[in-house]
Design a protein around this motif. Sequence first.
Motif, PDB file in Angstrom:
ATOM      1  N   GLU A 119      -6.715  23.266  17.753  1.00 36.94           N
ATOM      2  CA  GLU A 119      -6.960  21.877  17.359  1.00 36.94           C
ATOM      3  C   GLU A 119      -7.247  20.996  18.567  1.00 36.94           C
ATOM      4  OE1 GLU A 119      -7.114  20.962  14.152  1.00 36.94           O
ATOM      5  OE2 GLU A 119      -6.727  23.046  13.607  1.00 36.94           O
ATOM      6  N   ALA A 120      -7.765  21.563  19.650  1.00 38.76           N
ATOM      7  CA  ALA A 120      -7.980  20.820  20.890  1.00 38.76           C
ATOM      8  C   ALA A 120      -8.909  19.621  20.695  1.00 38.76           C
ATOM      9  CB  ALA A 120      -8.533  21.752  21.967  1.00 38.76           C
ATOM     10  N   GLU A 121     -10.026  19.810  20.020  1.00 39.69           N
ATOM     11  CA  GLU A 121     -10.983  18.715  19.807  1.00 39.69           C
ATOM     12  C   GLU A 121     -10.351  17.585  18.999  1.00 39.69           C
ATOM     13  OE1 GLU A 121     -14.031  18.128  20.950  1.00 39.69           O
ATOM     14  OE2 GLU A 121     -14.258  20.023  22.036  1.00 39.69           O
ATOM     15  N   ALA A 122      -9.641  17.937  17.941  1.00 35.33           N
ATOM     16  CA  ALA A 122      -8.995  16.921  17.103  1.00 35.33           C
ATOM     17  C   ALA A 122      -7.915  16.172  17.884  1.00 35.33           C
ATOM     18  CB  ALA A 122      -8.387  17.572  15.863  1.00 35.33           C
ATOM     19  N   ALA A 123      -7.176  16.899  18.724  1.00 30.49           N
ATOM     20  CA  ALA A 123      -6.134  16.263  19.529  1.00 30.49           C
ATOM     21  C   ALA A 123      -6.743  15.259  20.499  1.00 30.49           C
ATOM     22  CB  ALA A 123      -5.328  17.316  20.281  1.00 30.49           C
ATOM     23  N   LEU A 124      -7.837  15.621  21.125  1.00 32.20           N
ATOM     24  CA  LEU A 124      -8.495  14.711  22.060  1.00 32.20           C
ATOM     25  C   LEU A 124      -9.058  13.495  21.350  1.00 32.20           C
ATOM     26  CD1 LEU A 124     -10.355  17.147  24.467  1.00 32.20           C
ATOM     27  CD2 LEU A 124      -8.247  15.878  24.871  1.00 32.20           C
ATOM     28  N   SER A 125      -9.640  13.721  20.198  1.00 36.44           N
ATOM     29  CA  SER A 125     -10.178  12.611  19.417  1.00 36.44           C
ATOM     30  C   SER A 125      -9.074  11.641  19.027  1.00 36.44           C
ATOM     31  CB  SER A 125     -10.881  13.149  18.171  1.00 36.44           C
ATOM     32  OG  SER A 125     -11.358  12.103  17.382  1.00 36.44           O
ATOM     33  N   GLY A 126      -7.945  12.176  18.583  1.00 36.49           N
ATOM     34  CA  GLY A 126      -6.812  11.336  18.207  1.00 36.49           C
ATOM     35  C   GLY A 126      -6.225  10.591  19.397  1.00 36.49           C
ATOM     36  N   ALA A 127      -6.155  11.262  20.543  1.00 41.69           N
ATOM     37  CA  ALA A 127      -5.621  10.616  21.744  1.00 41.69           C
ATOM     38  C   ALA A 127      -6.519   9.476  22.201  1.00 41.69           C
ATOM     39  CB  ALA A 127      -5.463  11.649  22.860  1.00 41.69           C
ATOM     40  N   GLU A 128      -7.823   9.707  22.204  1.00 36.72           N
ATOM     41  CA  GLU A 128      -8.741   8.644  22.610  1.00 36.72           C
ATOM     42  C   GLU A 128      -8.670   7.467  21.637  1.00 36.72           C
ATOM     43  OE1 GLU A 128     -13.445   7.743  23.622  1.00 36.72           O
ATOM     44  OE2 GLU A 128     -12.807   9.816  23.290  1.00 36.72           O
ATOM     45  N   GLU A 170      -7.921  31.227  25.377  1.00 34.93           N
ATOM     46  CA  GLU A 170      -7.426  29.994  24.776  1.00 34.93           C
ATOM     47  C   GLU A 170      -8.558  28.966  24.689  1.00 34.93           C
ATOM     48  OE1 GLU A 170      -3.921  26.947  25.870  1.00 34.93           O
ATOM     49  OE2 GLU A 170      -3.461  29.074  25.957  1.00 34.93           O
ATOM     50  N   ILE A 171      -8.635  28.279  23.577  1.00 32.97           N
ATOM     51  CA  ILE A 171      -9.668  27.271  23.372  1.00 32.97           C
ATOM     52  C   ILE A 171      -9.314  26.039  24.193  1.00 32.97           C
ATOM     53  CG2 ILE A 171     -10.754  25.762  21.672  1.00 32.97           C
ATOM     54  CD1 ILE A 171     -10.117  27.968  19.593  1.00 32.97           C
ATOM     55  N   GLU A 172     -10.300  25.538  24.928  1.00 34.42           N
ATOM     56  CA  GLU A 172     -10.102  24.371  25.785  1.00 34.42           C
ATOM     57  C   GLU A 172     -11.138  23.320  25.436  1.00 34.42           C
ATOM     58  OE1 GLU A 172     -10.912  23.287  30.411  1.00 34.42           O
ATOM     59  OE2 GLU A 172      -9.872  25.167  30.023  1.00 34.42           O
ATOM     60  N   ALA A 173     -10.722  22.054  25.432  1.00 35.60           N
ATOM     61  CA  ALA A 173     -11.647  20.953  25.204  1.00 35.60           C
ATOM     62  C   ALA A 173     -11.318  19.851  26.197  1.00 35.60           C
ATOM     63  CB  ALA A 173     -11.523  20.438  23.770  1.00 35.60           C
ATOM     64  N   GLU A 174     -12.345  19.134  26.613  1.00 37.85           N
ATOM     65  CA  GLU A 174     -12.166  18.049  27.574  1.00 37.85           C
ATOM     66  C   GLU A 174     -12.920  16.823  27.109  1.00 37.85           C
ATOM     67  OE1 GLU A 174     -12.555  18.944  31.816  1.00 37.85           O
ATOM     68  OE2 GLU A 174     -12.952  21.020  31.194  1.00 37.85           O
ATOM     69  N   THR A 175     -12.426  15.655  27.519  1.00 36.20           N
ATOM     70  CA  THR A 175     -13.135  14.408  27.271  1.00 36.20           C
ATOM     71  C   THR A 175     -12.852  13.451  28.419  1.00 36.20           C
ATOM     72  OG1 THR A 175     -13.604  12.672  25.663  1.00 36.20           O
ATOM     73  CG2 THR A 175     -11.306  13.305  25.890  1.00 36.20           C
ATOM     74  N   GLN A 176     -13.810  12.600  28.695  1.00 41.28           N
ATOM     75  CA  GLN A 176     -13.648  11.559  29.700  1.00 41.28           C
ATOM     76  C   GLN A 176     -14.168  10.266  29.106  1.00 41.28           C
ATOM     77  OE1 GLN A 176     -15.826  14.311  30.753  1.00 41.28           O
ATOM     78  NE2 GLN A 176     -14.033  15.485  31.345  1.00 41.28           N
ATOM     79  N   PHE A 177     -13.456   9.177  29.401  1.00 39.73           N
ATOM     80  CA  PHE A 177     -13.892   7.872  28.929  1.00 39.73           C
ATOM     81  C   PHE A 177     -13.240   6.783  29.769  1.00 39.73           C
ATOM     82  CE2 PHE A 177     -10.300   9.304  26.464  1.00 39.73           C
ATOM     83  CZ  PHE A 177      -9.455   8.210  26.390  1.00 39.73           C
ATOM     84  N   PHE A 178     -13.745   5.574  29.642  1.00 38.66           N
ATOM     85  CA  PHE A 178     -13.213   4.436  30.375  1.00 38.66           C
ATOM     86  C   PHE A 178     -12.448   3.559  29.397  1.00 38.66           C
ATOM     87  CE2 PHE A 178     -13.290   0.305  32.467  1.00 38.66           C
ATOM     88  CZ  PHE A 178     -12.930   0.663  33.768  1.00 38.66           C
TER      89      PHE A 178
END
Length: 110
Positions: A53-62, A31-39
């Motif tokens: 669509e993990a990267e796109a989902a993270l981008s949209g969430a941030e 399964e494709i996994e993507a992570e992001t961290q930010f303040f």
Amino acid sequence: MKKRIIVLFCFIFAATVLIAFRQAETAGKNEIEAETQFFALNTYISLTAYGNEAEAALSGAEEQIRELEDLWSVTEGQSEIYRLNHHQGNRMTVSSETADLISYALGMAE
């Protein structure tokens, strides 16, 4: 004879369980996994998403979190909540999102 059937049944059961665990283990690795961290919102945020669509989902969430921060941060001078907290009795217009949030908070307070 009865003992052989029980041993055979136990062997089949054990083999089935091991196969199931193995399939679950390998399925998770493919399964494709993507992570992001930010303040944002005065806290450290860590998000993980899975799937094509993990990267796109993270981008949209941030992006959504940053938009909410722009509206509702209590420490950022440009946010509507910050300005409301420091408006010193002057009239102020806010977005519909902020008005809905305040209305919901007042309803919960009752």
